[in-house]
Structures are given as structure tokens and as C-alpha cells.
Design a protein around this motif. Structure first.
Motif, PDB file in Angstrom:
ATOM      1  N   LYS A 201      30.104  42.220  34.865  1.00  0.00           N
ATOM      2  CA  LYS A 201      31.322  42.989  35.160  1.00  0.00           C
ATOM      3  C   LYS A 201      32.564  42.142  35.060  1.00  0.00           C
ATOM      4  O   LYS A 201      32.572  40.977  35.112  1.00  0.00           O
TER       5      LYS A 201
ATOM      6  N   PHE B 293      30.461  47.749  31.250  1.00  0.00           N
ATOM      7  CA  PHE B 293      30.420  46.317  31.553  1.00  0.00           C
ATOM      8  C   PHE B 293      31.458  45.571  30.715  1.00  0.00           C
ATOM      9  O   PHE B 293      31.631  45.861  29.532  1.00  0.00           O
TER      10      PHE B 293
ATOM     11  N   ALA C  39      25.344  50.510  36.414  1.00  0.00           N
ATOM     12  CA  ALA C  39      26.628  49.804  36.528  1.00  0.00           C
ATOM     13  C   ALA C  39      27.244  50.008  37.911  1.00  0.00           C
ATOM     14  O   ALA C  39      27.854  49.090  38.466  1.00  0.00           O
TER      15      ALA C  39
END
Length: 122
Positions: free
Chosen positions: A122, A94, A42
Motif C-alpha cells: 500500500k 495497491f 486490500a
């Protein structure tokens, strides 16, 4: 110059948001610190990430037939995911997570899948 090897520790040498997208296919089930791996993916993904993992929900589906999918028995698997557990882990990092399944299989009257897929943004 397009492939980088590293020792598996976190954080990686990559910058925050260095990649538009990151693909992690059939890896999380092998990493003891899978949460750290998700967090790192991420961090380095600017927009999106794609994950695939073996679908552990095939275990109870096959149990009544005396069958366990061979891939789930692979000796280096240290984590097992079903749709809910994968979704919960990915939502920590996310905004949007879409779960799917790949590799449909029929076992007598039961339908199972080889892998879970997750498209995250995102």
C-alpha cells in the motif's frame, strides 16, 4: 482460534487493516466476484498482500505444440489472468505491484510458467 470460516460473502467480518499481510494463493481463478475479493483483501491488509494465480499465458505458448497445461483446464476455474490483466486489477487497490512467475516449465522450444505471483503493498 486461528482459523475463521465464513460463507464467502463480502465484506468479511474483519476490520479494516486488521492484518499486516494477506496471502491469496490459487484462489482468484475460482471466485466469480474476483474483483470484490481483491477489494476485500486490500481492505483488510494493512501493509501488503501476496497473490498467486495460474499463468494463462501458457495457453498460447503451448498452443503451437498442441498442449494446454492441465491446471488451466480444471473445471472450477472461472477467471483467467495473464501478467497484464493481473497487474491492472491489483493496481486499482495497491500502490506498488510487483509481478513475477513461478514454476518454470520447458515445452520443446517454449518456456512457460505454472503461476503468476504478485507482491503488493500500500
Amino acid at each position: 482460534d486461528r482459523i475463521a470460516f465464513y460463507d464467502g460473502s463480502f465484506p468479511t467480518r474483519f476490520e479494516d487493516g486488521q492484518f499486516n499481510s494477506v496471502v491469496c494463493s490459487e484462489v482468484l481463478e475460482h471466485i466469480p466476484d474476483y474483483r470484490g475479493a481483491i477489494q476485500e483483501i486490500a481492505r483488510v491488509a494493512r501493509q501488503s498482500a501476496l497473490f498467486t494465480v495460474p499463468d494463462a499465458s501458457a495457453i498460447p505458448a503451448g498452443f503451437r505444440h498442441g498442449f494446454v497445461p492441465w491446471h488451466l483446464l480444471e473445471g472450477t476455474h472461472v477467471n483467467f489472468f495473464n501478467q497484464a490483466s493481473l497487474m491492472n486489477e491489483l493496481r486499482r487497490h495497491f500502490k506498488n505491484v510487483e509481478i513475477g512467475r513461478a514454476g518454470p516449465r520447458r515445452l520443446n522450444d517454449s518456456r512457460t510458467f505454472v503461476s503468476l505471483t504478485a507482491v503488493c503493498s500500500k
